[in-house]
Design an enzyme around this catalytic site. Sequence first.
Site, PDB file in Angstrom:
ATOM      1  N   HIS A 218      22.372  95.131   0.086  1.00  0.00           N
ATOM      2  CA  HIS A 218      21.153  94.330   0.252  1.00  0.00           C
ATOM      3  C   HIS A 218      20.067  94.754  -0.724  1.00  0.00           C
ATOM      4  CE1 HIS A 218      18.528  97.135   2.659  1.00  0.00           C
ATOM      5  NE2 HIS A 218      19.658  97.581   3.143  1.00  0.00           N
ATOM      6  N   ASP A 238      17.898 103.062   0.341  1.00  0.00           N
ATOM      7  CA  ASP A 238      18.107 101.893   1.218  1.00  0.00           C
ATOM      8  C   ASP A 238      17.447 100.671   0.618  1.00  0.00           C
ATOM      9  OD1 ASP A 238      18.628 100.253   3.357  1.00  0.00           O
ATOM     10  OD2 ASP A 238      17.168 101.166   4.692  1.00  0.00           O
ATOM     11  N   GLU A 272      17.829  91.567   4.435  1.00  0.00           N
ATOM     12  CA  GLU A 272      18.636  92.306   5.416  1.00  0.00           C
ATOM     13  C   GLU A 272      17.722  92.989   6.425  1.00  0.00           C
ATOM     14  OE1 GLU A 272      20.727  95.990   6.944  1.00  0.00           O
ATOM     15  OE2 GLU A 272      18.859  95.789   5.835  1.00  0.00           O
ATOM     16  N   GLU A 273      16.630  93.549   5.911  1.00  0.00           N
ATOM     17  CA  GLU A 273      15.731  94.328   6.771  1.00  0.00           C
ATOM     18  C   GLU A 273      14.975  93.457   7.775  1.00  0.00           C
ATOM     19  OE1 GLU A 273      16.011  97.391   6.765  1.00  0.00           O
ATOM     20  OE2 GLU A 273      16.287  98.235   4.764  1.00  0.00           O
ATOM     21  N   ASP A 300      25.727 100.166   1.858  1.00  0.00           N
ATOM     22  CA  ASP A 300      24.319 100.283   2.248  1.00  0.00           C
ATOM     23  C   ASP A 300      23.990 101.757   2.446  1.00  0.00           C
ATOM     24  OD1 ASP A 300      21.762  99.973   3.149  1.00  0.00           O
ATOM     25  OD2 ASP A 300      22.257  98.727   4.885  1.00  0.00           O
ATOM     26  N   HIS A 380      13.187 103.774   5.201  1.00  0.00           N
ATOM     27  CA  HIS A 380      12.080 102.905   5.613  1.00  0.00           C
ATOM     28  C   HIS A 380      10.711 103.573   5.466  1.00  0.00           C
ATOM     29  CE1 HIS A 380      15.173 100.590   8.322  1.00  0.00           C
ATOM     30  NE2 HIS A 380      15.437 100.501   7.043  1.00  0.00           N
TER      31      HIS A 380
HETATM   32  N1  BES Z   1      20.469 100.730   5.786  1.00  0.00           N
HETATM   33  C1  BES Z   1      20.075 100.383   7.119  1.00  0.00           C
HETATM   34  C2  BES Z   1      21.213 100.512   8.099  1.00  0.00           C
HETATM   35  C3  BES Z   1      21.537 101.902   8.538  1.00  0.00           C
HETATM   36  C4  BES Z   1      20.569 102.758   8.955  1.00  0.00           C
HETATM   37  C5  BES Z   1      22.860 102.239   8.636  1.00  0.00           C
HETATM   38  C6  BES Z   1      20.924 103.997   9.406  1.00  0.00           C
HETATM   39  C7  BES Z   1      23.225 103.472   9.104  1.00  0.00           C
HETATM   40  C8  BES Z   1      22.237 104.360   9.500  1.00  0.00           C
HETATM   41  C9  BES Z   1      19.636  98.933   7.150  1.00  0.00           C
HETATM   42  O1  BES Z   1      18.995  98.527   5.987  1.00  0.00           O
HETATM   43  C10 BES Z   1      18.687  98.737   8.306  1.00  0.00           C
HETATM   44  O2  BES Z   1      17.640  99.300   8.326  1.00  0.00           O
HETATM   45  N2  BES Z   1      19.107  97.957   9.282  1.00  0.00           N
HETATM   46  C11 BES Z   1      18.290  97.694  10.435  1.00  0.00           C
HETATM   47  C12 BES Z   1      18.919  96.653  11.305  1.00  0.00           C
HETATM   48  C13 BES Z   1      18.745  95.246  10.817  1.00  0.00           C
HETATM   49  C14 BES Z   1      19.430  94.290  11.759  1.00  0.00           C
HETATM   50  C15 BES Z   1      17.285  94.871  10.641  1.00  0.00           C
HETATM   51  C16 BES Z   1      18.172  98.952  11.284  1.00  0.00           C
HETATM   52  O3  BES Z   1      19.105  99.757  11.298  1.00  0.00           O
HETATM   53  O4  BES Z   1      17.161  99.080  11.968  1.00  0.00           O
HETATM   54 ZN    ZN Z   2      19.831  99.238   4.329  1.00  0.00          ZN
END
Ligand code: BES
Ligand code: ZN
Length: 416
Positions: A218, A238, A272-273, A300, A380
């Site tokens: 993403h 990320d 994605e976020e 990711d 983040h």
């Molecule tokens: N890169 C993260 C996903 C992630 C975080 C995978 C920690 C493994 C460990 C991704 O960009 C993200 O932040 N995803 C969101 C969920 C999405 C549905 C908004 C999250 O994990 O809060």
């Molecule tokens: Zn991510």
Amino acid sequence: MSRLARVLSSCALLCASASAAVPAFAADDPSKPVYVVASRRTHDAVAAGSGVRARALAAPGGEALAISEWPAGRLGELIRHVHEKERRCGGFFAFDSREQAEAFVRDDMSALAATAQAADYSVDNQATVKPWLAQVKEANIRATIRSLSESWTTRHAQSAHGRAASDWIRDAWQGLAANRSDVSIEQVACADCGQQPSVVLTWRGNELPDEVVVLGAHMDSIAAGNGGAGATAPGADDDASGIATLTEVLRVALASGYKPRRTVKFMAYAAEELGLLGSRAIAAGHRDRGENVVGVLQLDMTNYRAAGTPDLRLISDNSNAGLQQLVRGLYSTYLGGGALAEYKCGYGCSDHASWTAAGYPAAMVFEGGTAKGGYSPHIHSRNDTLANMGNSAANSVPFAKLGLAFLGEVGKTSAL
Ligand code: BES
Ligand code: ZN
């Protein structure tokens, strides 16, 4: 979904008893119709001569599905067949109404996608993959992470920077694929993706153009807390790292003169976020057009790794078991790795989950993270920078190699 829940929960019991009796819920009214979603293969095998009415559906992940209407009292025949002939439990879902069955196929095929043996994944294309591996250059991955994380304060989908990042990726990929008649690049907007379109590069398969392999990451970033479109969010790990890894996979494969047998799509997902929005729209589009996607790999967070942690980990949920097994095979064959470490998100944490929900086989690999088994502590935040990863992309190199292995083994090499 009450019926679905009951079938699933009765599975262990049914498999425990060799005679696979008719489940309790079917006994109240044996003539009441039940709507079953199963693979076309399972359906055909058991329906021969039984007079069930079935409707064939599109073939997500290569495996055609059928919805069929069964008298509740005869569901036991189906269960017995699956158990005795196919030697497994489950493998079908039953509903009270045709509408429910259709809605399940339309909206949430993740349960099938996670268990389906959609394709026959083999590891036998060393001739193509091996020479690629030494071509991976850390400096290239580093340069892309730097550009994406330092050119703008954020790549938030609802900001002009988010749009600029999409254009930058399109141009970078266009530059790599210049003068290639078998490669095309498009930007794909999505209703809720703000200003940011996804970028999709399509590399047409030379022999099996209707079978599609997807590699993705993403493009957007976000800052938690005050996480609006104006907050500083470099997103170097990320997921600039995933886009950079993908870009290096593309560069190496294109430079080698590779011609894929299957169509290969490289995807930089928008938003994605904000809830997997870009990938959800793209995966649903593939499903609605009946496209045969045989395997999806998501990258990711590939670049944060504390001392003493594994070089990469396989995400264990919201993904396809057969494809996970393939990734383990690629890891041992091409990276000389042993048992591949795992990480469980516990929810649909990245874009692989969009493909899984659309009924396609998907898998995701993920960084070693911290000594405690976690991931980058800077996720983040304004601290998700290249500097906080030692100004190096060395940790992404194994991911690029794994991506190349996935490309060569699922895409395979055209003999024409
Ligand atoms: N890169 C993260 C996903 C992630 C975080 C995978 C920690 C493994 C460990 C991704 O960009 C993200 O932040 N995803 C969101 C969920 C999405 C549905 C908004 C999250 O994990 O809060
Ligand atoms: Zn991510």
